[in-house]
Scaffold this motif. Structure first.
Motif, mmCIF file in Angstrom:
data_model
loop_
_atom_site.group_PDB
_atom_site.id
_atom_site.type_symbol
_atom_site.label_atom_id
_atom_site.label_comp_id
_atom_site.label_asym_id
_atom_site.label_seq_id
_atom_site.Cartn_x
_atom_site.Cartn_y
_atom_site.Cartn_z
ATOM 1 N N PHE A 85 -27.990 102.751 77.179
ATOM 2 C CA PHE A 85 -28.855 103.788 78.091
ATOM 3 C C PHE A 85 -29.856 103.039 78.767
ATOM 4 O O PHE A 85 -30.906 102.466 78.107
ATOM 5 N N SER A 86 -29.629 102.549 80.013
ATOM 6 C CA SER A 86 -30.296 101.376 80.640
ATOM 7 C C SER A 86 -32.007 101.858 80.802
ATOM 8 O O SER A 86 -32.754 101.397 80.334
ATOM 9 N N LYS A 87 -32.173 103.047 81.387
ATOM 10 C CA LYS A 87 -33.299 103.481 81.666
ATOM 11 C C LYS A 87 -33.474 104.976 82.123
ATOM 12 O O LYS A 87 -32.533 105.500 82.631
ATOM 13 N N GLY A 88 -34.617 105.807 81.748
ATOM 14 C CA GLY A 88 -34.692 107.077 82.039
ATOM 15 C C GLY A 88 -35.456 107.998 81.212
ATOM 16 O O GLY A 88 -36.316 107.433 80.099
ATOM 17 N N SER A 89 -35.576 109.306 81.416
ATOM 18 C CA SER A 89 -36.481 110.034 80.561
ATOM 19 C C SER A 89 -35.616 110.804 79.333
ATOM 20 O O SER A 89 -34.638 110.639 79.404
ATOM 21 N N VAL A 90 -36.360 111.496 78.695
ATOM 22 C CA VAL A 90 -35.969 111.973 77.699
ATOM 23 C C VAL A 90 -34.926 112.862 78.128
ATOM 24 O O VAL A 90 -33.674 113.155 77.853
ATOM 25 N N LYS A 91 -35.218 113.844 79.301
ATOM 26 C CA LYS A 91 -34.390 114.704 79.986
ATOM 27 C C LYS A 91 -32.937 113.771 80.224
ATOM 28 O O LYS A 91 -31.786 114.357 79.888
ATOM 29 N N ASP A 92 -33.012 112.988 80.758
ATOM 30 C CA ASP A 92 -31.782 112.058 81.184
ATOM 31 C C ASP A 92 -30.866 111.647 80.119
ATOM 32 O O ASP A 92 -29.905 111.815 80.096
ATOM 33 N N LEU A 93 -31.756 111.323 79.065
ATOM 34 C CA LEU A 93 -30.991 111.073 77.570
ATOM 35 C C LEU A 93 -30.252 112.183 77.340
ATOM 36 O O LEU A 93 -28.892 112.208 76.856
ATOM 37 N N ARG A 94 -30.855 113.577 77.178
ATOM 38 C CA ARG A 94 -30.364 114.727 76.964
ATOM 39 C C ARG A 94 -28.939 115.012 77.605
ATOM 40 O O ARG A 94 -27.977 115.255 77.230
ATOM 41 N N GLU A 95 -29.030 114.618 78.927
ATOM 42 C CA GLU A 95 -27.991 114.865 79.959
ATOM 43 C C GLU A 95 -26.905 114.077 79.643
ATOM 44 O O GLU A 95 -25.538 114.610 79.362
ATOM 45 N N GLN A 96 -27.094 112.642 79.137
ATOM 46 C CA GLN A 96 -26.121 112.011 78.943
ATOM 47 C C GLN A 96 -25.363 112.028 77.631
ATOM 48 O O GLN A 96 -24.026 112.204 77.798
ATOM 49 N N LEU A 97 -26.103 112.552 76.657
ATOM 50 C CA LEU A 97 -25.484 112.801 75.565
ATOM 51 C C LEU A 97 -24.681 114.170 75.459
ATOM 52 O O LEU A 97 -23.723 114.427 74.885
ATOM 53 N N LEU A 98 -25.352 115.091 76.224
ATOM 54 C CA LEU A 98 -24.684 116.488 76.176
ATOM 55 C C LEU A 98 -23.200 116.035 76.885
ATOM 56 O O LEU A 98 -22.511 116.932 76.540
ATOM 57 N N LYS B 234 -29.587 119.653 73.968
ATOM 58 C CA LYS B 234 -30.362 120.226 74.834
ATOM 59 C C LYS B 234 -31.357 120.795 74.158
ATOM 60 O O LYS B 234 -32.432 121.155 74.653
ATOM 61 N N THR B 235 -31.109 121.639 72.880
ATOM 62 C CA THR B 235 -32.174 122.459 72.493
ATOM 63 C C THR B 235 -33.102 121.808 71.362
ATOM 64 O O THR B 235 -34.221 122.122 71.030
ATOM 65 N N ALA B 236 -32.523 120.655 70.850
ATOM 66 C CA ALA B 236 -33.207 120.042 69.608
ATOM 67 C C ALA B 236 -34.495 119.360 70.226
ATOM 68 O O ALA B 236 -34.414 119.092 71.441
ATOM 69 N N MET B 237 -35.712 119.307 69.344
ATOM 70 C CA MET B 237 -36.758 118.548 69.920
ATOM 71 C C MET B 237 -36.333 117.072 69.908
ATOM 72 O O MET B 237 -35.414 116.671 69.320
ATOM 73 N N VAL B 238 -37.063 116.203 70.508
ATOM 74 C CA VAL B 238 -36.875 114.516 70.655
ATOM 75 C C VAL B 238 -38.221 114.050 70.040
ATOM 76 O O VAL B 238 -39.359 114.393 70.431
ATOM 77 N N ALA B 239 -37.940 112.929 69.257
ATOM 78 C CA ALA B 239 -39.105 112.132 68.727
ATOM 79 C C ALA B 239 -38.971 110.658 69.353
ATOM 80 O O ALA B 239 -37.916 110.521 69.256
ATOM 81 N N ILE B 240 -39.883 109.986 69.698
ATOM 82 C CA ILE B 240 -39.862 108.687 70.032
ATOM 83 C C ILE B 240 -40.766 108.043 69.245
ATOM 84 O O ILE B 240 -42.041 108.305 69.045
ATOM 85 N N ASN B 241 -40.478 106.995 68.527
ATOM 86 C CA ASN B 241 -41.064 106.159 67.405
ATOM 87 C C ASN B 241 -41.980 107.112 66.617
ATOM 88 O O ASN B 241 -43.074 107.100 66.273
ATOM 89 N N GLU B 242 -41.292 108.411 66.154
ATOM 90 C CA GLU B 242 -41.955 109.100 65.232
ATOM 91 C C GLU B 242 -42.893 110.033 65.722
ATOM 92 O O GLU B 242 -43.606 110.599 64.869
ATOM 93 N N GLU B 243 -43.011 110.529 67.086
ATOM 94 C CA GLU B 243 -43.988 111.428 67.551
ATOM 95 C C GLU B 243 -42.990 112.128 68.316
ATOM 96 O O GLU B 243 -42.154 111.669 69.321
ATOM 97 N N PHE B 244 -43.274 113.559 68.611
ATOM 98 C CA PHE B 244 -42.642 114.317 69.448
ATOM 99 C C PHE B 244 -42.851 113.872 70.833
ATOM 100 O O PHE B 244 -44.176 113.541 71.301
ATOM 101 N N ALA B 245 -41.792 113.936 71.752
ATOM 102 C CA ALA B 245 -41.980 113.613 73.066
ATOM 103 C C ALA B 245 -41.428 114.717 74.202
ATOM 104 O O ALA B 245 -40.410 115.429 73.786
ATOM 105 N N ALA B 246 -42.268 114.936 74.951
ATOM 106 C CA ALA B 246 -41.927 115.686 76.256
ATOM 107 C C ALA B 246 -40.674 115.438 77.090
ATOM 108 O O ALA B 246 -40.108 114.093 76.929
#
Lengths: 77, 155, 155, 77
Positions: free
Chosen positions: A23-36, A45-57
């Motif tokens: 996953f070269s570069k992108g937002s949490v949203k982009d990552l969600r779409e790639q995994l979906l 799509k529905t789970a929360m995402v944490a980056i480095n142990e903090e919730f991320a928008a």
């Protein structure tokens, strides 16, 4: 490569505790779409995402070396 | 044990958690002990399995302690949550909050358990006689417009 | 210990009180621990002395358990109160209430401590650096038209 | 003779843990008045009264063998 941690139901459905993703570069949203697309699992799509142990928008950009985790609805206590 | 907020795979000692917050300034210590209940809505649980994203869970428990400090500056909080296989009656979580006066100890302790159920990455899998399922408390009750729980989201 | 409501001259074990109410039907156990606080309104307490009219105090603690049963039928309650000389930080009272769901455990536990302060014949004598006094919590706050506290009098 | 138990401040002021009183017959109110006259302690008017370990109203009659206790404002917990 980006390391993505999976837990609970998501871990069971994928059969993986962690995914190494190209996953070269992108937002949490982009990552969600790639995994979906890759897994066809609504949870990405529905789970929360944490980056480095903090919730991320969804608009948060994922950097090289970030530890990403998908956090399905929690049920501690 | 120098940690005040921790995840453990072994049985939790209630006095150990209480001792952390016990102090000369406190007149009240409220503890909440979450145990494994056999029946939920008529369905019989055989045992539970708890999983945590351990480093983040400990951070989020500590964050709850900080939130409590903001709301009740005189409160001291300690929380331990167990993971792994838990049988009926086993202790899953112990929260202890000490305050000078009793009302705050109840309110802050209640706040802690509600927040645990909201922001701490811990999951339980119910094992029933006829199946098993990872439970997500928030699934039916909450929606997060920003994709994650904000502080104002507490129940 | 087969009693669920008792006065004791020796230190109270928190797990002992919790164990009494622990059961397969419970998912929540709230405990309230009252400890000896050093400072009250800027005045420094050196130690406390608790006295009880023991047989009546145990009856009244049991009555509180019955009142809780009426209000929260699924709750189980145990209460131990210590008497004699207590130092700062010592535990004076432990209340444990188990319920299937957590909200009731908080409410019933809170009810118990308020009722203890109202109807149970236990007295504390404060020993300060510059004097001593038997404290009567109700003195300034309550009046009993019938000469005794009725059930509806709870705070 | 009627046995009357005293506690806390009342015990200290009278110097007695219990009083044996020649109280032939009467109500809690009558007993209060007799003790008030004897000890000049306001507490006998204000404290609650228990008979046989139950709180008793002022009009309750005291019977032979009853154990009476004066219960000053409590402060447990």
């Amino acid at each position: 490569m980006t390391k993505i941690l999976l837990f609970a139901g998501l871990q069971e459905k994928t059969g993986e505790e962690a995914i190494e993703l190209d996953f070269s570069k992108g937002s949490v949203k982009d990552l969600r779409e790639q995994l979906l697309q890759e897994y066809q699992l609504e949870d990405f799509k529905t789970a929360m995402v944490a980056i480095n142990e903090e919730f991320a928008a969804n608009d948060r950009l994922i950097e090289q070396g970030d530890i990403v985790a998908f956090i399905p609805p929690v049920s501690g206590g | 044990m120098s940690k005040r907020f921790w995840i453990t795979e072994t049985p939790i000692s209630i006095p150990e958690v209480v001792d952390i917050v016990s102090r000369r300034e406190a007149g009240a210590i409220n503890t909440f002990i979450g145990t494994v209940r056999e029946f939920t809505k008529g369905k019989r649980t055989l045992y539970l399995e708890y999983q945590a994203y351990v480093p983040m869970a400990e951070k989020k428990l500590a964050q709850i302690g900080e939130e409590i400090k903001e709301k009740w500056p005189d409160a001291e909080t300690a929380i331990s949550h167990r993971i792994g296989h838990l049988d009926i009656k086993d202790i899953a979580v112990v929260i202890a909050v000490s305050t000078p006066h009793r009302a705050d100890s109840y309110d802050a302790s209640r706040y802690a358990i509600e927040r645990i159920k909201e922001i701490v990455p811990i999951w339980k899998k119910e094992h029933w006689e006829d199946g098993e399922e990872w439970i997500g408390d928030q699934k039916e009750t909450k929606a997060y417009p920003k994709g994650y729980p904000e502080e104002s989201d507490q129940l």
